[in-house]
Design an enzyme around this catalytic site. Structure first.
Site, PDB file in Angstrom:
ATOM      1  N   SER A  10      32.905  29.984  37.054  1.00 42.00           N
ATOM      2  CA  SER A  10      32.267  30.430  35.802  1.00 42.00           C
ATOM      3  C   SER A  10      33.201  30.372  34.596  1.00 42.00           C
ATOM      4  CB  SER A  10      31.769  31.872  35.973  1.00 42.00           C
ATOM      5  OG  SER A  10      32.786  32.690  36.536  1.00 42.00           O
ATOM      6  N   ASN A  87      39.396  28.671  44.282  1.00 38.44           N
ATOM      7  CA  ASN A  87      40.036  28.898  42.978  1.00 38.44           C
ATOM      8  C   ASN A  87      40.014  30.358  42.540  1.00 38.44           C
ATOM      9  OD1 ASN A  87      40.643  28.318  39.961  1.00 38.44           O
ATOM     10  ND2 ASN A  87      38.598  29.244  39.948  1.00 38.44           N
ATOM     11  N   SER A 139      49.952  29.985  42.702  1.00 42.19           N
ATOM     12  CA  SER A 139      50.564  30.397  41.421  1.00 42.19           C
ATOM     13  C   SER A 139      52.073  30.251  41.517  1.00 42.19           C
ATOM     14  CB  SER A 139      50.231  31.863  41.136  1.00 42.19           C
ATOM     15  OG  SER A 139      51.038  32.341  40.078  1.00 42.19           O
ATOM     16  N   TYR A 152      50.057  40.404  44.100  1.00 42.76           N
ATOM     17  CA  TYR A 152      49.673  39.043  43.701  1.00 42.76           C
ATOM     18  C   TYR A 152      50.642  38.021  44.312  1.00 42.76           C
ATOM     19  CZ  TYR A 152      48.191  35.295  40.463  1.00 42.76           C
ATOM     20  OH  TYR A 152      47.731  34.123  39.911  1.00 42.76           O
ATOM     21  N   ALA A 154      52.475  38.344  47.009  1.00 39.74           N
ATOM     22  CA  ALA A 154      52.253  38.262  48.459  1.00 39.74           C
ATOM     23  C   ALA A 154      50.997  37.450  48.762  1.00 39.74           C
ATOM     24  CB  ALA A 154      52.125  39.670  49.051  1.00 39.74           C
ATOM     25  N   LYS A 156      49.654  35.011  46.990  1.00 38.70           N
ATOM     26  CA  LYS A 156      49.839  33.579  46.713  1.00 38.70           C
ATOM     27  C   LYS A 156      50.872  32.971  47.666  1.00 38.70           C
ATOM     28  CE  LYS A 156      46.885  33.316  43.267  1.00 38.70           C
ATOM     29  NZ  LYS A 156      45.617  32.564  43.395  1.00 38.70           N
ATOM     30  N   ILE A 185      48.907  29.276  32.301  1.00 34.75           N
ATOM     31  CA  ILE A 185      47.746  28.515  31.829  1.00 34.75           C
ATOM     32  C   ILE A 185      46.910  29.427  30.924  1.00 34.75           C
ATOM     33  CG2 ILE A 185      45.733  27.146  32.511  1.00 34.75           C
ATOM     34  CD1 ILE A 185      48.397  26.002  33.621  1.00 34.75           C
TER      35      ILE A 185
HETATM   36  P1  NAP Z   1      40.055  33.828  35.163  1.00 33.28           P
HETATM   37  O1  NAP Z   1      39.875  33.093  33.889  1.00 33.28           O
HETATM   38  O2  NAP Z   1      40.321  35.280  35.155  1.00 33.28           O
HETATM   39  O3  NAP Z   1      38.780  33.516  36.100  1.00 33.28           O
HETATM   40  C1  NAP Z   1      38.721  34.098  37.361  1.00 33.28           C
HETATM   41  C2  NAP Z   1      37.549  33.534  38.125  1.00 33.28           C
HETATM   42  O4  NAP Z   1      37.532  34.148  39.422  1.00 33.28           O
HETATM   43  C3  NAP Z   1      36.221  33.826  37.467  1.00 33.28           C
HETATM   44  O5  NAP Z   1      35.378  32.715  37.585  1.00 33.28           O
HETATM   45  C4  NAP Z   1      35.678  35.006  38.286  1.00 33.28           C
HETATM   46  O6  NAP Z   1      34.259  35.041  38.379  1.00 33.28           O
HETATM   47  C5  NAP Z   1      36.244  34.707  39.659  1.00 33.28           C
HETATM   48  N1  NAP Z   1      36.340  35.939  40.447  1.00 33.28           N
HETATM   49  C6  NAP Z   1      37.096  37.039  40.176  1.00 33.28           C
HETATM   50  N2  NAP Z   1      36.879  37.998  41.102  1.00 33.28           N
HETATM   51  C7  NAP Z   1      35.961  37.475  41.975  1.00 33.28           C
HETATM   52  C8  NAP Z   1      35.323  37.988  43.131  1.00 33.28           C
HETATM   53  N3  NAP Z   1      35.532  39.227  43.588  1.00 33.28           N
HETATM   54  N4  NAP Z   1      34.456  37.177  43.779  1.00 33.28           N
HETATM   55  C9  NAP Z   1      34.202  35.930  43.343  1.00 33.28           C
HETATM   56  N5  NAP Z   1      34.767  35.399  42.235  1.00 33.28           N
HETATM   57  C10 NAP Z   1      35.632  36.167  41.559  1.00 33.28           C
HETATM   58  O7  NAP Z   1      41.247  33.208  36.018  1.00 33.28           O
HETATM   59  P2  NAP Z   1      41.989  31.790  35.931  1.00 33.28           P
HETATM   60  O8  NAP Z   1      43.175  31.956  35.072  1.00 33.28           O
HETATM   61  O9  NAP Z   1      41.014  30.698  35.692  1.00 33.28           O
HETATM   62  O10 NAP Z   1      42.538  31.711  37.435  1.00 33.28           O
HETATM   63  C11 NAP Z   1      41.969  30.865  38.422  1.00 33.28           C
HETATM   64  C12 NAP Z   1      42.957  30.779  39.574  1.00 33.28           C
HETATM   65  O11 NAP Z   1      44.208  30.278  39.099  1.00 33.28           O
HETATM   66  C13 NAP Z   1      43.281  32.139  40.217  1.00 33.28           C
HETATM   67  O12 NAP Z   1      43.407  31.986  41.610  1.00 33.28           O
HETATM   68  C14 NAP Z   1      44.628  32.494  39.609  1.00 33.28           C
HETATM   69  O13 NAP Z   1      45.373  33.357  40.450  1.00 33.28           O
HETATM   70  C15 NAP Z   1      45.256  31.130  39.484  1.00 33.28           C
HETATM   71  N6  NAP Z   1      46.340  31.051  38.492  1.00 33.28           N
HETATM   72  C16 NAP Z   1      46.095  31.218  37.172  1.00 33.28           C
HETATM   73  C17 NAP Z   1      47.160  31.109  36.271  1.00 33.28           C
HETATM   74  C18 NAP Z   1      46.983  31.245  34.789  1.00 33.28           C
HETATM   75  O14 NAP Z   1      48.001  31.198  34.073  1.00 33.28           O
HETATM   76  N7  NAP Z   1      45.780  31.414  34.269  1.00 33.28           N
HETATM   77  C19 NAP Z   1      48.444  30.854  36.733  1.00 33.28           C
HETATM   78  C20 NAP Z   1      48.650  30.725  38.099  1.00 33.28           C
HETATM   79  C21 NAP Z   1      47.577  30.813  38.967  1.00 33.28           C
HETATM   80  P3  NAP Z   1      33.310  35.914  37.400  1.00 33.28           P
HETATM   81  O15 NAP Z   1      33.862  35.811  36.013  1.00 33.28           O
HETATM   82  O16 NAP Z   1      31.985  35.260  37.553  1.00 33.28           O
HETATM   83  O17 NAP Z   1      33.316  37.333  37.920  1.00 33.28           O
END
Ligand code: NAP
Length: 248
Positions: A10, A87, A139, A152, A154, A156, A185
């Protein structure tokens, strides 16, 4: 390779992975979301305008048995699955001495346990067809630490170890399992941290390429790892972090 399921489609990185997969010719997509229906619908509409059949799937990864059931239904709906992108992820930050059971369990459940059990559900049809791609979004925090994120880190770190172990188990069946380790990101997940860091003199200066990453930086790699051309890459953790993890 034309049937894909993405968790957390989403918003943020997941929504861009959906778009990149569709640009690469994925015809059948099921987009997982939890709370953000309106955002998920917009992503689905965009992907449909670009030629894919897209269905939404409300899936709360905190309830793993229900999530497995929904993935199973999605696989039946698509008539199979070629690509699973684990994801979705959350942070529940707290200093170690204040970390309670709820924060530990919720992060481990959503970031690690769900990724394994959804993979297990997807593997059955993938093994049958002797083809498949599993992509886990890890991550930089699996390898590099800062305060307040033991849960977090642990989750990842476990996801990366699980990626390698699973890759070895299923490689002979034509299935690859890889992880992407993003650095910083620009998404809602990092917005609070961005603001804090900006206040400390600018985030970009800590990143060798000199900019914060964009969701497309991660999504392009996810699309490549999903492709037939990536069939000889498995068990790998690939950083997309502008050089942050290799900086002295
Ligand atoms: P984000 O913008 O916060 O989006 C998180 C997504 O996860 C949303 O689509 C949300 O869905 C979904 N989600 C959260 N809790 C959930 C649950 N209980 N059940 C099902 N879906 C759930 O995060 P993002 O930055 O895109 O991160 C995506 C991935 O990349 C994550 O695994 C994060 O750890 C990793 N990551 C991100 C960064 C960064 O800098 N952004 C860096 C390293 C790793 P809804 O909104 O529909 O609830």
């Amino acid at each position: 390779m034309d049937k894909a399921f993405i968790t957390g489609g989403s918003r943020g990185i997941g929504s861009e992975i959906a778009k990149q997969l569709v640009y690469k010719g994925i015809k059948n997509l099921i987009l997982g979301y939890n709370n953000s229906y309106t955002e998920a619908k917009k992503v689905a509409d965009y992907c449909m305008e670009h030629g894919a059949t897209v269905n939404l799937c409300q899936i709360n990864l905190a309830n793993i048995e229900d999530a497995q059931l929904k993935l199973k239904e999605a696989i039946t709906q698509m008539g199979g699955i070629d690509i699973l992108v684990n994801n979705a992820g959350i942070t529940q930050d707290s200093l170690a001495l204040r970390m309670n059971h709820d924060r530990w369990d919720s992060v481990l459940d959503i970031n690690l346990k769900a990724a394994f059990f959804l993979s297990k559900t997807a593997l059955k049809p993938m093994i049958k067809q002797r083809n498949g791609r599993i992509i886990n979004i890890s991550s930089i925090i699996a390898q590099k630490s800062r305060g307040g994120q033991v849960n977090y880190a642990a989750s990842k770190g476990g996801l990366e170890a699980m990626t390698r172990a699973l890759a070895v188990e299923v490689a002979s069946r034509g299935i690859t399992v890889n992880a992407i380790a993003p650095g910083w990101i620009d998404t809602e997940m990092t917005q609070d941290q961005d603001n804090q860091k900006q206040g400390q003199g600018g985030l970009e200066s800590t990143i060798p390429v000199g900019r914060i990453g964009q969701v497309s930086d991660v999504a392009h790699l996810a699309a490549f790892l999903s492709s037939a051309e990536a069939s000889y890459i498995t068990g790998q953790i690939i950083a997309v972090d502008g050089g942050l993890s290799v900086r002295i």
